[in-house]
Each structure stands twice: as structure tokens, then as C-alpha cells.
Design a protein around this motif. Structure first.
Motif, PDB file in Angstrom:
ATOM      1  N   MET A   1       0.842  -1.182   0.000  1.00 12.44           N
ATOM      2  CA  MET A   1       0.000   0.000   0.000  1.00 12.44           C
ATOM      3  C   MET A   1       0.880   1.236   0.000  1.00 12.44           C
ATOM      4  O   MET A   1       2.004   1.203   0.473  1.00 12.44           O
ATOM      5  N   LYS A   2       0.293   2.315  -0.482  1.00 13.68           N
ATOM      6  CA  LYS A   2       0.969   3.613  -0.419  1.00 13.68           C
ATOM      7  C   LYS A   2       0.429   4.365   0.796  1.00 13.68           C
ATOM      8  O   LYS A   2      -0.778   4.491   0.963  1.00 13.68           O
ATOM      9  N   ILE A   3       1.346   4.839   1.620  1.00 13.99           N
ATOM     10  CA  ILE A   3       0.983   5.476   2.887  1.00 13.99           C
ATOM     11  C   ILE A   3       1.600   6.860   2.962  1.00 13.99           C
ATOM     12  O   ILE A   3       2.772   7.039   2.647  1.00 13.99           O
ATOM     13  N   SER A   4       0.799   7.817   3.409  1.00 10.99           N
ATOM     14  CA  SER A   4       1.310   9.153   3.727  1.00 10.99           C
ATOM     15  C   SER A   4       1.270   9.319   5.239  1.00 10.99           C
ATOM     16  O   SER A   4       0.223   9.143   5.860  1.00 10.99           O
ATOM     17  N   LEU A   5       2.416   9.627   5.828  1.00  5.79           N
ATOM     18  CA  LEU A   5       2.520   9.931   7.245  1.00  5.79           C
ATOM     19  C   LEU A   5       2.647  11.437   7.402  1.00  5.79           C
ATOM     20  O   LEU A   5       3.453  12.062   6.708  1.00  5.79           O
ATOM     21  N   VAL A   6       1.855  12.018   8.316  1.00  6.49           N
ATOM     22  CA  VAL A   6       1.762  13.475   8.412  1.00  6.49           C
ATOM     23  C   VAL A   6       2.007  13.957   9.834  1.00  6.49           C
ATOM     24  O   VAL A   6       1.346  13.507  10.770  1.00  6.49           O
ATOM     25  N   GLY A   7       2.946  14.891   9.951  1.00  2.00           N
ATOM     26  CA  GLY A   7       3.190  15.602  11.204  1.00  2.00           C
ATOM     27  C   GLY A   7       2.646  17.009  11.067  1.00  2.00           C
ATOM     28  O   GLY A   7       2.683  17.600   9.985  1.00  2.00           O
ATOM     29  N   PRO A   8       2.121  17.595  12.135  1.00  4.42           N
ATOM     30  CA  PRO A   8       1.448  18.890  12.063  1.00  4.42           C
ATOM     31  C   PRO A   8       2.381  20.091  11.923  1.00  4.42           C
ATOM     32  O   PRO A   8       3.553  20.036  12.262  1.00  4.42           O
ATOM     33  N   LYS A   9       1.776  21.124  11.425  1.00  6.20           N
ATOM     34  CA  LYS A   9       2.434  22.425  11.330  1.00  6.20           C
ATOM     35  C   LYS A   9       2.318  23.138  12.679  1.00  6.20           C
ATOM     36  O   LYS A   9       1.340  22.970  13.399  1.00  6.20           O
ATOM     37  N   TRP A  10       3.326  23.889  13.019  1.00  2.94           N
ATOM     38  CA  TRP A  10       3.321  24.751  14.194  1.00  2.94           C
ATOM     39  C   TRP A  10       3.280  26.188  13.686  1.00  2.94           C
ATOM     40  O   TRP A  10       3.397  26.424  12.492  1.00  2.94           O
ATOM     41  N   ASN A  11       3.150  27.155  14.558  1.00  2.00           N
ATOM     42  CA  ASN A  11       3.158  28.564  14.141  1.00  2.00           C
ATOM     43  C   ASN A  11       4.528  28.999  13.653  1.00  2.00           C
ATOM     44  O   ASN A  11       4.665  29.957  12.922  1.00  2.00           O
ATOM     45  N   GLU A  12       5.550  28.288  14.100  1.00  2.00           N
ATOM     46  CA  GLU A  12       6.914  28.557  13.672  1.00  2.00           C
ATOM     47  C   GLU A  12       7.657  27.229  13.677  1.00  2.00           C
ATOM     48  O   GLU A  12       7.172  26.241  14.242  1.00  2.00           O
ATOM     49  N   MET A  13       8.806  27.172  13.052  1.00  2.00           N
ATOM     50  CA  MET A  13       9.578  25.939  13.038  1.00  2.00           C
ATOM     51  C   MET A  13      10.234  25.760  14.410  1.00  2.00           C
ATOM     52  O   MET A  13      11.095  26.541  14.786  1.00  2.00           O
ATOM     53  N   VAL A  14       9.786  24.751  15.148  1.00  2.00           N
ATOM     54  CA  VAL A  14      10.319  24.536  16.498  1.00  2.00           C
ATOM     55  C   VAL A  14      11.463  23.526  16.493  1.00  2.00           C
ATOM     56  O   VAL A  14      12.229  23.472  17.448  1.00  2.00           O
ATOM     57  N   ASN A  15      11.560  22.720  15.452  1.00  3.17           N
ATOM     58  CA  ASN A  15      12.657  21.764  15.295  1.00  3.17           C
ATOM     59  C   ASN A  15      13.167  21.869  13.870  1.00  3.17           C
ATOM     60  O   ASN A  15      12.402  22.102  12.948  1.00  3.17           O
ATOM     61  N   SER A  16      14.446  21.661  13.694  1.00  6.43           N
ATOM     62  CA  SER A  16      14.989  21.685  12.337  1.00  6.43           C
ATOM     63  C   SER A  16      15.285  20.266  11.857  1.00  6.43           C
ATOM     64  O   SER A  16      16.035  20.072  10.925  1.00  6.43           O
ATOM     65  N   TYR A  17      14.668  19.292  12.495  1.00  6.76           N
ATOM     66  CA  TYR A  17      14.849  17.899  12.118  1.00  6.76           C
ATOM     67  C   TYR A  17      13.476  17.227  12.097  1.00  6.76           C
ATOM     68  O   TYR A  17      12.565  17.629  12.815  1.00  6.76           O
ATOM     69  N   PRO A  18      13.309  16.209  11.265  1.00  2.00           N
ATOM     70  CA  PRO A  18      12.003  15.549  11.164  1.00  2.00           C
ATOM     71  C   PRO A  18      11.664  14.730  12.402  1.00  2.00           C
ATOM     72  O   PRO A  18      12.535  14.390  13.203  1.00  2.00           O
ATOM     73  N   SER A  19      10.396  14.403  12.529  1.00  2.00           N
ATOM     74  CA  SER A  19       9.866  13.653  13.660  1.00  2.00           C
ATOM     75  C   SER A  19      10.439  12.239  13.715  1.00  2.00           C
ATOM     76  O   SER A  19      10.327  11.474  12.755  1.00  2.00           O
ATOM     77  N   LEU A  20      11.024  11.880  14.836  1.00  2.00           N
ATOM     78  CA  LEU A  20      11.550  10.541  15.031  1.00  2.00           C
ATOM     79  C   LEU A  20      10.411   9.519  15.049  1.00  2.00           C
ATOM     80  O   LEU A  20      10.539   8.420  14.507  1.00  2.00           O
ATOM     81  N   GLY A  21       9.289   9.884  15.651  1.00  2.00           N
ATOM     82  CA  GLY A  21       8.136   8.988  15.702  1.00  2.00           C
ATOM     83  C   GLY A  21       7.634   8.620  14.313  1.00  2.00           C
ATOM     84  O   GLY A  21       7.332   7.453  14.037  1.00  2.00           O
ATOM     85  N   LEU A  22       7.551   9.616  13.426  1.00  2.00           N
ATOM     86  CA  LEU A  22       7.139   9.322  12.052  1.00  2.00           C
ATOM     87  C   LEU A  22       8.168   8.436  11.364  1.00  2.00           C
ATOM     88  O   LEU A  22       7.811   7.562  10.565  1.00  2.00           O
ATOM     89  N   GLY A  23       9.429   8.644  11.688  1.00  2.00           N
ATOM     90  CA  GLY A  23      10.486   7.809  11.121  1.00  2.00           C
ATOM     91  C   GLY A  23      10.347   6.358  11.553  1.00  2.00           C
ATOM     92  O   GLY A  23      10.530   5.443  10.747  1.00  2.00           O
ATOM     93  N   TYR A  24      10.011   6.129  12.826  1.00  2.00           N
ATOM     94  CA  TYR A  24       9.803   4.762  13.316  1.00  2.00           C
ATOM     95  C   TYR A  24       8.658   4.091  12.547  1.00  2.00           C
ATOM     96  O   TYR A  24       8.771   2.948  12.120  1.00  2.00           O
ATOM     97  N   LEU A  25       7.544   4.824  12.419  1.00  2.00           N
ATOM     98  CA  LEU A  25       6.389   4.252  11.722  1.00  2.00           C
ATOM     99  C   LEU A  25       6.696   3.980  10.258  1.00  2.00           C
ATOM    100  O   LEU A  25       6.281   2.958   9.702  1.00  2.00           O
ATOM    101  N   ALA A  26       7.430   4.891   9.624  1.00  2.00           N
ATOM    102  CA  ALA A  26       7.808   4.698   8.220  1.00  2.00           C
ATOM    103  C   ALA A  26       8.682   3.458   8.077  1.00  2.00           C
ATOM    104  O   ALA A  26       8.473   2.640   7.167  1.00  2.00           O
ATOM    105  N   ALA A  27       9.642   3.274   8.976  1.00  2.00           N
ATOM    106  CA  ALA A  27      10.546   2.125   8.903  1.00  2.00           C
ATOM    107  C   ALA A  27       9.791   0.812   9.060  1.00  2.00           C
ATOM    108  O   ALA A  27      10.025  -0.143   8.305  1.00  2.00           O
TER     109      ALA A  27
END
Length: 157
Positions: A1-27
Motif C-alpha cells: 500500500m501507499k501510505i502518507s505519514l503526516v506531522g502537524p504544522k506549528w506557528n513557527e519551526m520549532v525543530n529543524s529535524y524531522p519527527s523521530l516517531g514518524l520515522g519509526y512508523l515509516a521504517a
């Protein structure tokens, strides 16, 4: 299956690195043979909601899954409505907001499934069920889901 994993937008960029949790799920999903696209919109705080939605649409996913903190859930609420109405694919939410406020979260009419607690194994079980067309969701510990609009809470994983 094709899956899109989505992390939310904040009012400003609070991290300059992607979500580790989304990375776990993607893996986990990729290891099971799924094709995964990760969209961490927190890294792009100045894009519009329409631009964010279009990135998901471009994936042509079979499933769209979201994560969120409570402080950024408003972005997911808006985005999941557009995604569900446009694509009509199964939608899943997990993460801190879903785990802290599961009943309130799953009552969103645009969300089909909620994973609470540590989600990697629940995630994989749910993906396998969706792919196989197996609607016996009651056997998946850690899952909240809807049965004809009625919320069902399974035991914790």
C-alpha cells in the motif's frame, strides 16, 4: 500500500529535524513492504493548508496517518477534513494528543482509527488488516476504531 505519514504544522519551526516517531512508523511500514511518504509540516510552517494537502494528494495514498501534540492538533483537524473529503481513504491518528485525549480525538468524523500508547506494533497490525480487507479490528490491542459510527475501544497493547 501507499501510505502518507503526516506531522502537524506549528506557528513557527520549532525543530529543524524531522519527527523521530514518524520515522519509526515509516521504517516499520517499509519493512513490511509498504511505500511510505513522510510529510513533517512542522519543518515548513509558512506553507498554506492547501499546499500541505496537495503534497498528500500528490502521493495518491491508500492510507493517511497523522501524529500530533495537543498544541498543534488544530492543523491536523483542518487537514484531515480536506484529506478525507477529497481522497476518501482510511485515516489514522496516533501520538501524544491521541493518547492523552482518545475519546475526544476519535469523535472527529474524519478520523477512522486511533492508535494509543506505543504504536509501532499496533500500526503494523492495522496496516495488515486494512490491506487484507480484514475488518476484525477487535483483535488489535491498542486500537480505537468506529463500527457504523460507534466508537470501539480495544484493550491497551
Amino acid at each position: 500500500m501507499k501510505i502518507s505519514l503526516v506531522g502537524p504544522k506549528w506557528n513557527e519551526m520549532v525543530n529543524s529535524y524531522p519527527s523521530l516517531g514518524l520515522g519509526y512508523l515509516a521504517a516499520v511500514a517499509e519493512r513490511a513492504g509498504h511505500q511510505v511518504a513522510v510529510h513533517d509540516f512542522g519543518l515548513h510552517p509558512h506553507t498554506t493548508l492547501a499546499e500541505d494537502a496537495q503534497k498528500i494528494f500528490d502521493d495518491k495514498p491508500d492510507v493517511v496517518a497523522f501524529t500530533s501534540m495537543t498544541t498543534s492538533y488544530h492543523h491536523i483537524e483542518q487537514l484531515v477534513e480536506i484529506v478525507k473529503e477529497t481522497l476518501g481513504v482510511p485515516t489514522i491518528i496516533g501520538g501524544p494528543h491521541a493518547t492523552s485525549l482518545p475519546q475526544l480525538t476519535i469523535e472527529n468524523p474524519h478520523l477512522d482509527y486511533l492508535i494509543y500508547g506505543e504504536g509501532e506494533e499496533v500500526w503494523l497490525d492495522l496496516l495488515q488488516a486494512i490491506e487484507a480487507g480484514d475488518t476484525r479490528y477487535g483483535r488489535i490491542a491498542g486500537l480505537w476504531w468506529k463500527d457504523d459510527g460507534k466508537v470501539v475501544q480495544n484493550p491497551p497493547a
